[in-house]
Design an enzyme around this catalytic site. Structure first.
Site, short mmCIF file in Angstrom:
data_model
loop_
_atom_site.label_atom_id
_atom_site.label_comp_id
_atom_site.label_asym_id
_atom_site.label_seq_id
_atom_site.Cartn_x
_atom_site.Cartn_y
_atom_site.Cartn_z
CE LYS A 190 37.80 41.03 43.25
NZ LYS A 190 37.34 42.24 43.95
N GLY A 242 29.14 35.48 45.14
CA GLY A 242 28.74 36.77 44.57
C GLY A 242 27.44 36.62 43.80
CB SER A 243 25.86 38.87 41.39
OG SER A 243 26.91 38.99 40.45
CB THR A 244 22.88 34.66 39.75
OG1 THR A 244 22.53 34.12 41.03
CG2 THR A 244 22.54 33.66 38.67
N GLY A 247 28.60 34.83 38.48
CA GLY A 247 28.79 33.37 38.59
C GLY A 247 28.64 32.68 37.25
CD GLU A 264 28.13 28.55 48.64
OE1 GLU A 264 26.91 28.79 48.66
OE2 GLU A 264 28.63 27.52 49.11
CB CYS A 298 23.37 35.26 49.59
SG CYS A 298 24.10 34.44 51.02
CD GLU A 395 20.46 38.34 45.54
OE1 GLU A 395 21.17 38.49 44.54
OE2 GLU A 395 20.82 37.70 46.54
P1 NAP Z 1 29.38 40.51 42.46
O1 NAP Z 1 29.24 41.78 41.75
O2 NAP Z 1 29.16 39.25 41.73
O3 NAP Z 1 30.83 40.54 43.12
C1 NAP Z 1 31.35 39.48 43.89
C2 NAP Z 1 32.86 39.48 43.78
O4 NAP Z 1 33.24 39.19 42.43
C3 NAP Z 1 33.50 40.84 44.10
O5 NAP Z 1 34.75 40.63 44.69
C4 NAP Z 1 33.64 41.44 42.70
O6 NAP Z 1 34.60 42.44 42.64
C5 NAP Z 1 34.04 40.23 41.90
N1 NAP Z 1 33.79 40.31 40.46
C6 NAP Z 1 33.01 41.17 39.77
N2 NAP Z 1 33.04 40.88 38.43
C7 NAP Z 1 33.84 39.81 38.29
C8 NAP Z 1 34.28 39.03 37.17
N3 NAP Z 1 33.85 39.30 35.94
N4 NAP Z 1 35.11 37.99 37.39
C9 NAP Z 1 35.53 37.67 38.63
N5 NAP Z 1 35.17 38.39 39.72
C10 NAP Z 1 34.33 39.43 39.57
O7 NAP Z 1 28.41 40.44 43.69
P2 NAP Z 1 28.17 41.56 44.77
O8 NAP Z 1 27.18 42.50 44.23
O9 NAP Z 1 29.46 42.09 45.28
O10 NAP Z 1 27.56 40.70 45.96
C11 NAP Z 1 26.22 40.49 46.09
C12 NAP Z 1 25.81 39.16 45.53
O11 NAP Z 1 26.50 38.11 46.20
C13 NAP Z 1 24.36 38.89 45.74
O12 NAP Z 1 23.79 38.38 44.56
C14 NAP Z 1 24.36 37.83 46.83
O13 NAP Z 1 23.23 37.01 46.83
C15 NAP Z 1 25.58 37.08 46.55
N6 NAP Z 1 26.06 36.37 47.74
C16 NAP Z 1 25.91 35.01 47.79
C17 NAP Z 1 26.31 34.31 48.91
C18 NAP Z 1 26.16 32.82 48.99
O14 NAP Z 1 26.77 32.23 49.86
N7 NAP Z 1 25.39 32.20 48.12
C19 NAP Z 1 26.87 34.99 50.00
C20 NAP Z 1 26.99 36.37 49.92
C21 NAP Z 1 26.58 37.06 48.77
P3 NAP Z 1 34.20 43.96 43.03
O15 NAP Z 1 33.10 43.95 44.01
O16 NAP Z 1 35.43 44.48 43.62
O17 NAP Z 1 33.80 44.61 41.77
#
Ligand code: NAP
Ligand code: MG
Length: 487
Positions: A190, A242-244, A247, A264, A298, A395
């Site tokens: 996804k 994605g976000s902590t 996660g 991650e 990230c 962050e």
């Molecule tokens: P996010 O809100 O956690 O979203 C990440 C993904 O998870 C998106 O596809 C999101 O869908 C989906 N999602 C949201 N709620 C969910 C749930 N309850 N269950 C399962 N999936 C769910 O993070 P983001 O704001 O898009 O991305 C930014 C974050 O990613 C930052 O904290 C960044 O540090 C982190 N990141 C980490 C790495 C790494 O390798 N460590 C790399 C890149 C980014 P939707 O977006 O469609 O709502």
């Protein structure tokens, strides 16, 4: 110290990349079992261009019924031809995908920029070539798993559910799909709601590569669609970037299951400039560390630690360099800083900037004209930042740098490690011994020496502490998609 000069009085002529060759449909369905499949609830959402606010395409909104269909297709492919295929044959498909990505690199780079807002220069030079490299690298392992893990029996896990964010949409899809396929798993992926288009174009490319139906399934949607994947009973592994906060939710929902999990998550990297560092190079590294991809990284170097005796010089040079950064049209090949990915993310960044000022930080932003429409944020640096300030702790995921000073190496180690995160860090020094002393003491999955934000498929990437666990890339990343048993 020379006085700060105003912005340079030269400018590049605009050099916009044309998007006329790009072939995008008005509407995209899910890619399930090798077929474009409309959403069961007939519901679609819009993906927009964050630089213009214009709608690009409608995209299927995935329900649990759609996820169910995708998992069924993935399970059938795993039990069918893909599960029985030799590593040598699997490798051929991966090579083919890698070569097709190279052939269509320009198209993918343009779509990545249109959908996500990142500068075309980055999409063209980093995201797309690195994604192809991930497929090439993992193609090489597909028939050599027994050599990769000597004296161990290797077996795939089965069906992998993969959820990715919006900052590196295509690259993250490659990071997830390539190792899963090399090791013989099938996939339900996804992409993020704001950047689904390159994953959908990848589905087209995968179909062109002749990959058996159901090996890769792409289901689009928002958080609920991701949650439906996480909670599906017939998935063997979840790989989440994605976000902590999300996660942690995922970790909780999987606590009582046998599903394997890699996370991650977020970061708050320290970028440390020692007084013997090559300052001009370090300033480029600071800029690359925090302003690259609008700070939507990230592992962004969002906390800068400068040794006190070179602080004035570093800040003077950094501000001059910031004055020369070009913010604007992401399709222009001169642009350094593109559009913020969404209105919601722009608001979050603006809230942090206000909080930084309220906490007593001294703000600097270059003056520059921004386009009238779209989501924009100037490169921002804060000095006089307390360790307890919110902008030094949380962050931000935007082009906002918090600067602190230090006198001694033990002091900077303590300050750098004083964070719940541990994804990456950078150290700048002329002396190898000083670099190694620091890199050994920093609690971070990746530590760069005299460089920043460098990635390679052969090198494992992942975090400590609240930045997650598990590694992607290298042998560690491969192992995360295998059952290993000593023979
Ligand atoms: P996010 O809100 O956690 O979203 C990440 C993904 O998870 C998106 O596809 C999101 O869908 C989906 N999602 C949201 N709620 C969910 C749930 N309850 N269950 C399962 N999936 C769910 O993070 P983001 O704001 O898009 O991305 C930014 C974050 O990613 C930052 O904290 C960044 O540090 C982190 N990141 C980490 C790495 C790494 O390798 N460590 C790399 C890149 C980014 P939707 O977006 O469609 O709502
Ligand atoms: Mg978009």
């Amino acid at each position: 110290m020379p006085k700060k000069k105003s912005a340079p009085d030269w400018n590049y002529a605009p050099a916009p990349e044309s998007s006329s060759q790009v072939n995008l449909a008005k509407r995209y369905d899910h890619f399930i079992g090798g077929k474009w499949t409309p959403p069961s609830n007939q519901s679609y959402f819009t993906s927009t261009n964050p630089a213009t606010g214009k709608k690009i395409a409608e995209v299927a909104d995935g329900s649990p019924t759609d996820v169910e269909a995708a998992v069924k297709a993935a399970r059938a492919a795993y039990k069918g031809s893909w599960g029985k295929m030799s590593g040598r044959e699997r490798g051929k498909y991966l090579y083919r995908i890698a070569r097709l990505i190279q052939e269509r690199a320009r198209e993918f780079a343009i779509i990545e920029t249109l959908d996500g807002g990142k500068p075309i220069r980055e999409a063209r030079d980093i995201d797309i070539p690195l994604a192809a490299n991930h497929f090439f690298y993992h193609a090489g392992w597909a028939d050599k798993l027994d050599y990769a893990f000597p004296n161990q029996k290797t077996a795939p896990l089965g069906v992998a559910g993969q959820i990715i964010p919006w900052n590196f949409p295509f690259l993250m899809a490659a990071w997830k799909i390539a190792p899963a396929l090399a090791t013989g798993n099938t996939v339900v992926l996804k992409p993020a709601e704001t950047t689904p288009l390159t994953a959908l174009k990848l589905a087209e490319l995968i179909a062109d590569a002749g990959l058996p139906d159901g090996v890769v399934n792409i289901v689009t949607g928002a958080g609920e669609t991701g949650a439906a994947i996480v909670n599906h009973g017939d998935i063997d592994k979840i790989a989440f970037t994605g976000s902590t906060a999300v996660g942690k939710l995922i970790q909780k929902s999987l606590a009582h299951t046998e599903k394997r999990l890699t996370l991650e998550l977020g970061g708050k990297a320290a970028n440390i400039i020692l007084d013997d560092a090559p300052i001009d190079q370090a300033v480029e590294g600071i800029v690359n560390g925090i302003y690259f991809n609008q700070g939507h990284v990230c592992c962004a170097g969002s906390r800068l630690f400068v040794q006190e005796n070179v602080f004035d010089e570093v800040m003077w040079k950094l501000k001059r360099r910031m004055d020369s950064l070009i913010v604007g049209d992401p399709l222009d090949k001169n642009t350094d800083i593109g559009a913020i990915n969404s209105k919601a993310q722009l608001k979050t960044i603006q809230r942090y900037i206000k909080a930084g000022i309220k906490d007593g930080g001294e703000i600097y932003q270059p003056s520059c004209d921004l386009p009238a429409k779209g989501n924009w944020c100037l490169p921002t640096v804060f000095t006089n930042v307390a360790q307890s300030s919110i902008i030094a702790q949380e962050e931000i995921f935007g082009p906002v740098l918090a600067v602190q000073t230090f006198r001694t190496v033990p002091e900077v180690i303590e300050k750098a490690n004083n964070t719940p995160y541990g994804l990456s860090a950078g150290v700048w020094s002329d002396k190898g011994a000083r670099l190694f002393q620091l890199t050994k003491s920093l609690q971070a999955g990746v530590v760069w020496g005299n460089t920043f934000n460098q990635f390679d498929p052969t090198s494992p990437f992942g975090g400590f502490k609240e930045s997650g666990y598990g590694r992607e890339g290298g042998l560690h990343g491969l192992a995360a998609y295998l059952n290993l048993e000593f023979s």
